[in-house]
Design a protein around this motif. Sequence first.
Motif: not given
Length: 426
Positions: A106-121
């Motif tokens: 909510e405070n516009d801060k990042i709590t998690d960040f990583f790279f992953a194969p593309h997730k198809v939505f």
Amino acid sequence: MKTVKPFSLFFLLISFTSIFSQSQEVGEMFIQTLFKEKNYNKAYSFFDETIKSQVSEALLKETVEKLENQLGQFKTITEINNEAKVFYYYSDFENMKLDIKITIVENDKITDFFFAPHKVFKTQLSLGKDFNVKSNGVELKGTLLIPEENNQKKMIIFIHGSGPQDRDCTVAENKPFKDIAENFYQKGIASYRFDKRTLSYPETFNDKSTVDDEVVSDVLNIIHFFKNNPDYLEYEIVLLGHSLGAHLLPKIANQTNQINKIILLAGNARPLNELILEQYDYLLQLNPTDYMREEVIKIKKQNQLLKSKQFNSQTSNEELPLNLSATYWKSLLNYNPIKEIKKVNVPILILQGERDYQVSMKDFQLWKTALKKNKSASFISYTKLNHLFMTGESPSNPDEYATKGHVEEKVITDLLEFIKTDFNKK
């Protein structure tokens, strides 16, 4: 924070709309700052205080350098999706596309960040229906394909390789599991493929987790579900594993009496740490840069510690190959796939691409030797195929995974022949 590995290649009602837009922009600005401006100090300021102790400016710089060495320079974000606070920035690098997965609170801060194969939505172009299976406290998200015509009553369960992979085994624009499953569907073969828990629920995988927690337990629970569901009682269960999934198939097969056949695609018969050294040496030959030389020296030092008497449960992740935990490595080192596969009592098919540099023909030969007296085991290798069982020209290299392709038709044909064969009549 998790980085991409070489092989192998490791997620208020009143103003909801405005908050979504603002949070999305925060992630975009962070990616721009990190990859375009390379302002690591400014990028670090985007992180929430809760994770600043785990991330440093130096680590951000190292991550960017490693990623760009493997994937080339960052170009642009081509698509943005989100699930609540988690945003998926589908990003185009010179050699590959992948998701940069960022959690923004909510405070516009990042709590998690990583790279992953593309997730198809947007899945409307995929066959089958979304189908979840409960396993050890989570719902594994997957795709179930049941043929409407000519149903052969055979259920294929797909098991992925290393890392936080999705149900399609996505590598850049390639989706080998989707290729195989949808081809099977057209021939009357049912299947279930699922997103790994390390993709959908990364919080359930930690430094105390083993390879059983990552793969084995979930597969056993899926098997149990289908064999105890009245809708699927008549189905034969066939396990199809790729890479790490194939490596673990003997272990899985020997813990259940509810399967009928197993298929190993590019499964390593040797320990993972041995394979990693071979892969790094190969990549160094392809790309003899100072950076790669340093990486080879580093991985060899880590491997030496892993095999030494000094290695124990307290050894830090940073001292071990791929920064995986001591607990995880112990679970792999205590497993002997050659010993286990000799005890498997169902028909076995082992396939190998001869151009595969991640799992090589050495492993294929080890499987053949181990099973030379097993009349229910068969083996096929393919001259021009790589780790994804797609055609290419020698020598194989990571860049070819960025080229969109499909699983070779001959592989599909050979798989179908094995799946449909009644070994009781042979």
